[in-house]
Write an enzyme that holds these catalytic residues in place. Structure first.
Site, short mmCIF file in Angstrom:
data_model
loop_
_atom_site.label_atom_id
_atom_site.label_comp_id
_atom_site.label_asym_id
_atom_site.label_seq_id
_atom_site.Cartn_x
_atom_site.Cartn_y
_atom_site.Cartn_z
N SER A 262 0.83 -1.21 0.00
CA SER A 262 0.00 0.00 0.00
C SER A 262 0.86 1.26 0.00
O SER A 262 0.55 2.23 -0.70
CB SER A 262 -0.94 0.01 1.22
OG SER A 262 -1.90 -1.01 1.13
N GLU B 160 -10.09 0.86 -2.66
CA GLU B 160 -9.98 0.93 -4.13
C GLU B 160 -11.19 0.30 -4.81
O GLU B 160 -11.09 -0.27 -5.88
CB GLU B 160 -8.70 0.24 -4.62
CG GLU B 160 -7.43 0.66 -3.92
CD GLU B 160 -6.98 2.05 -4.27
OE1 GLU B 160 -7.68 2.73 -5.05
OE2 GLU B 160 -5.94 2.47 -3.75
#
Length: 388
Positions: free
Chosen positions: A95, A367
């Protein structure tokens, strides 16, 4: 990207250059992340994150699929393989790299002015500067059009007010790409984090992505010059274009978490003895290992196919949704099944399984949620938008 037993010969599908990228990232992870990440997860922190970011920059993985400005200019497939290896260590580390390269750096690279690119991209590619991406809000997740953060004109300056939530890298970032409503639609702004009125309180009490810096962004009368606005995009297509870049990396990354848990389950099953024999010798355990291997193999093949399409310039957004929806869901199922193979030991941080399993609960949501990607695919199949 080879598991303990590469039954399908997946590595043979990669070029020597692609295999070299995977090996380089895997080596860094083995030396600098794997020995410590369980402790980071338990502590809920990444100590010396700037040191780690610089090492990732020196390896060339920050913005590695971008051209120029100190970026490595590698292929989409090579970037995907790097994401797989990073997430094989931890979703939080992947990430960090995804937000830096595919969100903050990509926004600058694609939509920024030449001055903005020169100011930030070389430093970010080297890991000398950390970026974050401010889109999600407390009341605007899957519906970014309802964001409440606003930017208003004050002479030639902009004044930003609002809140962003669940922002990776926020508390350690040097620059934030912030999306806000203006009288001219949604626009992006480059916000140095030392600007008065900007703060990034750390979000605590997480049980997922604990080896990741997650923050709220608070913008309280943040004054920016006119040239802080990203000039080359207007509307939601800006942030959504960045999200599509990051989702592509997740398609690969989730398979890294799955691979680590599959490897742990195979190794444990061969060593754990019950009823006078290794549990790997029992039919039900073998069925679990085979099913996990099947889904891992299919997930990597899908990721590789999408990577080849992206390199050819033919990848469509709904295809990224297909990959994200399938691969994260199947990776999470692999991790849960691996936990059952390890029994009670599966919940211990002495093994990687529960950490990956908890992390993927967040990856499943961020996302784009399962619901949103399902509706994207439903629209592609039927021609009917069912979002409202």
């Amino acid at each position: 990207m080879t598991p303990v037993n590469d039954l399908a010969g997946l590595n043979e599908l990669l070029t020597p250059e692609e295999r070299a990228v995977g090996a380089s990232v895997r080596q860094l992870c083995a030396e600098r992340i794997d020995p410590y990440v369980g402790e980071w997860f338990e502590q809920g922190d990444i100590p010396r994150i700037r040191e780690l970011t610089k090492e990732l920059g020196a390896l060339g993985v920050l913005g590695m699929h971008l051209e120029g400005y100190g970026c490595a200019g590698m292929s989409a497939t090579e970037y995907g393989i790097a994401c797989l290896e990073l997430e094989a260590s931890d979703s939080g580390v992947r990430s960090l790299v995804s937000v830096q390269g595919s969100l903050a750096m990509f926004a600058l690279w694609r939509y920024g002015s030449e001055e903005q690119k020169q100011r930030w991209l070389p430093a970010m590619a080297a890991g000398d500067a950390i970026g974050c991406f401010g889109l999600t809000e407390p009341d605007a997740g899957s519906d970014p059009a309802s964001m409440r953060t606003k930017a208003r004109r004050d002479g030639t300056d902009w004044i930003l007010d609002g809140r962003k939530m669940w922002i990776t890298n926020g508390s350690v970032a040097d620059v934030a790409i912030v999306w806000a409503q203006t009288e001219d639609g949604v626009r992006g702004f480059v916000v140095p984090t030392d600007t008065p009125g900007f703060s990034a309180p750390l979000i605590k009490h997480k049980l997922s992505l604990r080896a990741s810096i997650t923050s709220e962004l608070v913008l309280d009368g943040v004054r920016l010059p006119a040239d802080a606005m990203l000039p080359e995009v207007r509307g939601l297509k800006g942030p959504l274009g960045c999200l599509n870049e990051a989702r592509y990396g997740i398609v690969w990354g989730a398979m890294g978490a799955a691979r680590t848990c599959l490897e742990a389950a195979i190794e444990y099953a061969g060593q754990r003895t019950q009823f006078g024999r290794p549990i790997a010798a029992f039919q039900l355990t073998q069925q679990k290992l085979v099913d996990m291997t099947l889904e891992y193999t299919k997930g990597v093949l899908l990721a590789l196919h999408l990577g080849r399409r992206k390199d050819a310039g033919s990848l469509r957004p709904e295809q990224v949704s297909l990959g994200k929806l399938n691969n994260v869901r199947e990776a999470l199922d692999i991790c849960r099944t691996a936990r059952t193979v390890l029994g009670a030991n599966g919940i211990s941080l002495e093994f990687p399984v529960i950490r990956h399993m908890n992390n993927l609960e967040s990856v499943l949501t961020y996302e784009g949620t399962v619901e949103m990607h399902t509706l994207v695919l439903g629209q592609a199949l039927t021609g009917h938008a069912a979002f409202r």
